[in-house]
Design an enzyme around this catalytic site. Structure first.
Site, mmCIF file in Angstrom:
data_model
loop_
_atom_site.group_PDB
_atom_site.id
_atom_site.type_symbol
_atom_site.label_atom_id
_atom_site.label_comp_id
_atom_site.label_asym_id
_atom_site.label_seq_id
_atom_site.Cartn_x
_atom_site.Cartn_y
_atom_site.Cartn_z
ATOM 1 N N CYS A 220 0.854 -1.181 0.000
ATOM 2 C CA CYS A 220 0.000 0.000 0.000
ATOM 3 C C CYS A 220 0.892 1.235 0.000
ATOM 4 O O CYS A 220 1.873 1.293 0.749
ATOM 5 C CB CYS A 220 -0.887 -0.013 1.241
ATOM 6 S SG CYS A 220 -2.003 1.389 1.367
ATOM 7 N N HIS B 178 -9.035 -3.763 -2.576
ATOM 8 C CA HIS B 178 -8.128 -3.016 -1.697
ATOM 9 C C HIS B 178 -8.540 -1.539 -1.641
ATOM 10 O O HIS B 178 -8.623 -0.943 -0.561
ATOM 11 C CB HIS B 178 -6.692 -3.167 -2.225
ATOM 12 C CG HIS B 178 -5.654 -2.448 -1.431
ATOM 13 N ND1 HIS B 178 -4.716 -3.108 -0.669
ATOM 14 C CD2 HIS B 178 -5.385 -1.121 -1.286
ATOM 15 C CE1 HIS B 178 -3.915 -2.211 -0.089
ATOM 16 N NE2 HIS B 178 -4.304 -1.000 -0.455
ATOM 17 N N GLU B 179 -8.835 -0.954 -2.815
ATOM 18 C CA GLU B 179 -9.199 0.470 -2.857
ATOM 19 C C GLU B 179 -10.572 0.718 -2.233
ATOM 20 O O GLU B 179 -10.766 1.707 -1.525
ATOM 21 C CB GLU B 179 -9.136 1.011 -4.282
ATOM 22 C CG GLU B 179 -7.765 0.932 -4.935
ATOM 23 C CD GLU B 179 -6.607 1.397 -4.062
ATOM 24 O OE1 GLU B 179 -6.771 2.364 -3.292
ATOM 25 O OE2 GLU B 179 -5.530 0.780 -4.148
ATOM 26 N N HIS C 246 -10.283 0.939 1.415
ATOM 27 C CA HIS C 246 -9.810 2.269 1.843
ATOM 28 C C HIS C 246 -10.979 3.238 2.019
ATOM 29 O O HIS C 246 -10.974 4.055 2.942
ATOM 30 C CB HIS C 246 -8.863 2.877 0.804
ATOM 31 C CG HIS C 246 -7.425 2.564 1.017
ATOM 32 N ND1 HIS C 246 -6.730 2.938 2.142
ATOM 33 C CD2 HIS C 246 -6.527 1.919 0.223
ATOM 34 C CE1 HIS C 246 -5.475 2.535 2.041
ATOM 35 N NE2 HIS C 246 -5.325 1.908 0.880
#
Length: 156
Positions: A90, A132-133, A136
């Site tokens: 990351c 993953h995004e 976030h």
């Protein structure tokens, strides 16, 4: 376009759920362009708005294949199938890599820069990067999903 400063952990913005985008305007377009440029210069495959200090549900993904740049605004995962386990890093955690389990296939609903809703199906690395995004955008960091951390020499 401008290269933005990437927020490093620890920082509250990284662990705070983001607001939905309501205004699809020139400021949003500039943010998307700047985020994409920042991601490419940082050698990343994805970047979420909180990583540049903006608490909005905006992410860009570009894994370097012929899919090209994907802009995700207010994204949500509608469907997940299968599993893949592999290394993740990351940009907000420089030099830190860990093994993370993700769905191998996802179907996502999102909006484009004009506010138009679209559906996207992804698998493999693209599915991993998108998940993953999206994490976030909900204040979830990959470190909360790591099953083991890698030494740098293990990734070569």
């Amino acid at each position: 376009m401008a290269v933005l400063e990437i927020v490093k952990h620890p920082n509250e913005v990284l662990e705070t759920p983001c607001e939905r985008v309501i205004n699809f305007d020139k400021k949003l377009v500039k943010l998307l362009k700047d985020m994409h440029e920042t991601m490419l210069i940082a050698d990343g495959v994805g970047l979420a708005a909180p990583q540049v200090g903006v608490s909005l549900q905006v992410a860009v993904v570009d894994i370097g294949d012929d899919t090209g740049k994907i802009e995700l605004i207010n994204p949500s995962i509608l469907e997940k199938r299968g599993e893949q386990v592999g290394p993740e890093g990351c940009l907000s955690f420089p030099g830190l890599y860990g093994e993370v389990e993700r769905a191998d296939y996802i179907k996502v609903r999102a909006q484009n820069r004009r506010g138009k809703v679209f559906l996207l199906e992804a698998e493999g690395l693209l599915a991993r990067a998108i998940q993953h995004e999206i994490d976030h955008l909900h204040g979830v960091l990959f470190t909360s999903k790591v099953t083991r951390y890698y030494e740098e020499n293990e990734l070569e």
